[in-house]
Design a protein around this motif. Structure first.
Motif, mmCIF file in Angstrom:
data_model
loop_
_atom_site.group_PDB
_atom_site.id
_atom_site.type_symbol
_atom_site.label_atom_id
_atom_site.label_comp_id
_atom_site.label_asym_id
_atom_site.label_seq_id
_atom_site.Cartn_x
_atom_site.Cartn_y
_atom_site.Cartn_z
ATOM 1 N N LYS A 61 -2.238 2.843 2.939
ATOM 2 C CA LYS A 61 -1.276 3.925 2.694
ATOM 3 C C LYS A 61 0.049 3.346 2.215
ATOM 4 N N GLN A 62 0.479 2.251 2.862
ATOM 5 C CA GLN A 62 1.746 1.596 2.518
ATOM 6 C C GLN A 62 1.724 1.118 1.067
ATOM 7 N N GLU A 63 0.631 0.490 0.655
ATOM 8 C CA GLU A 63 0.520 -0.001 -0.723
ATOM 9 C C GLU A 63 0.575 1.164 -1.710
ATOM 10 N N PHE A 64 -0.093 2.260 -1.368
ATOM 11 C CA PHE A 64 -0.106 3.459 -2.210
ATOM 12 C C PHE A 64 1.310 4.042 -2.299
ATOM 13 N N MET A 65 1.991 4.148 -1.162
ATOM 14 C CA MET A 65 3.364 4.682 -1.147
ATOM 15 C C MET A 65 4.296 3.812 -1.996
ATOM 16 N N GLU A 66 4.156 2.496 -1.825
ATOM 17 C CA GLU A 66 5.035 1.567 -2.553
ATOM 18 C C GLU A 66 4.799 1.591 -4.058
ATOM 19 N N ALA A 67 3.637 2.067 -4.475
ATOM 20 C CA ALA A 67 3.337 2.173 -5.906
ATOM 21 C C ALA A 67 4.219 3.243 -6.564
ATOM 22 N N GLY A 68 4.799 4.133 -5.731
ATOM 23 C CA GLY A 68 5.693 5.147 -6.269
ATOM 24 C C GLY A 68 5.390 6.567 -5.845
ATOM 25 N N LEU A 69 4.621 6.722 -4.774
ATOM 26 C CA LEU A 69 4.322 8.072 -4.290
ATOM 27 C C LEU A 69 5.552 8.731 -3.679
ATOM 28 N N ASP A 70 5.597 10.048 -3.762
ATOM 29 C CA ASP A 70 6.632 10.827 -3.083
ATOM 30 C C ASP A 70 6.120 11.354 -1.756
#
Length: 131
Positions: free
Chosen positions: A99-108
């Motif tokens: 989840k952290q990697e996905f968020m850091e990719a630029g998710l809001d």
């Protein structure tokens, strides 16, 4: 834009990015029921291609695990292209590291599948308050 009660959200466009036909249908219908015009693509590359062709979306519902280009890569690419749309990750993955990697990719935002009307409305409220 009012999302309370049975209100419809007008003039909003969304992109559903998911390789699973069932999820595509569920997300498409949830958006449609709220009056949100939406388009469905089946992987991250198609999402990037649609934006490259000049289309704009207020909201992108992005799956994490897809063939050709996954959600993390697609989100990074869209952000690098200057896409400022709200991107909400929607995945079955529950490991914090993923989840952290996905968020850091630029998710809001990030929501676990299955996406429900309540989860979608929660995402829409974030768009409403940020824009």
């Amino acid at each position: 834009m009012n999302i309370g009660g049975g209100a419809k959200v007008s003039n909003m466009r969304a992109l559903v990015v998911d390789d699973n036909m069932v999820n595509q249908t569920i997300h498409h219908r949830l958006l449609q029921n709220l009056g949100i015009e939406n388009q469905v693509v089946k992987n991250g590359k198609e999402a990037v291609d649609v934006h490259s062709s000049g289309k704009y979306f207020d909201l992108i519902l992005m799956d994490m695990d897809m063939p050709i280009m996954n959600g993390i890569e697609a989100t990074r690419t869209l952000r690098a292209m200057g896409i400022r749309s709200t991107i909400a990750g929607v995945s079955t993955r529950s490991l914090d590291q993923e989840k952290q990697e996905f968020m850091e990719a630029g998710l809001d935002d990030y929501q676990e599948k299955p996406l429900t009307k309540a989860k979608l409305v929660s995402i829409l409220h974030k768009i409403n308050h940020s824009g």
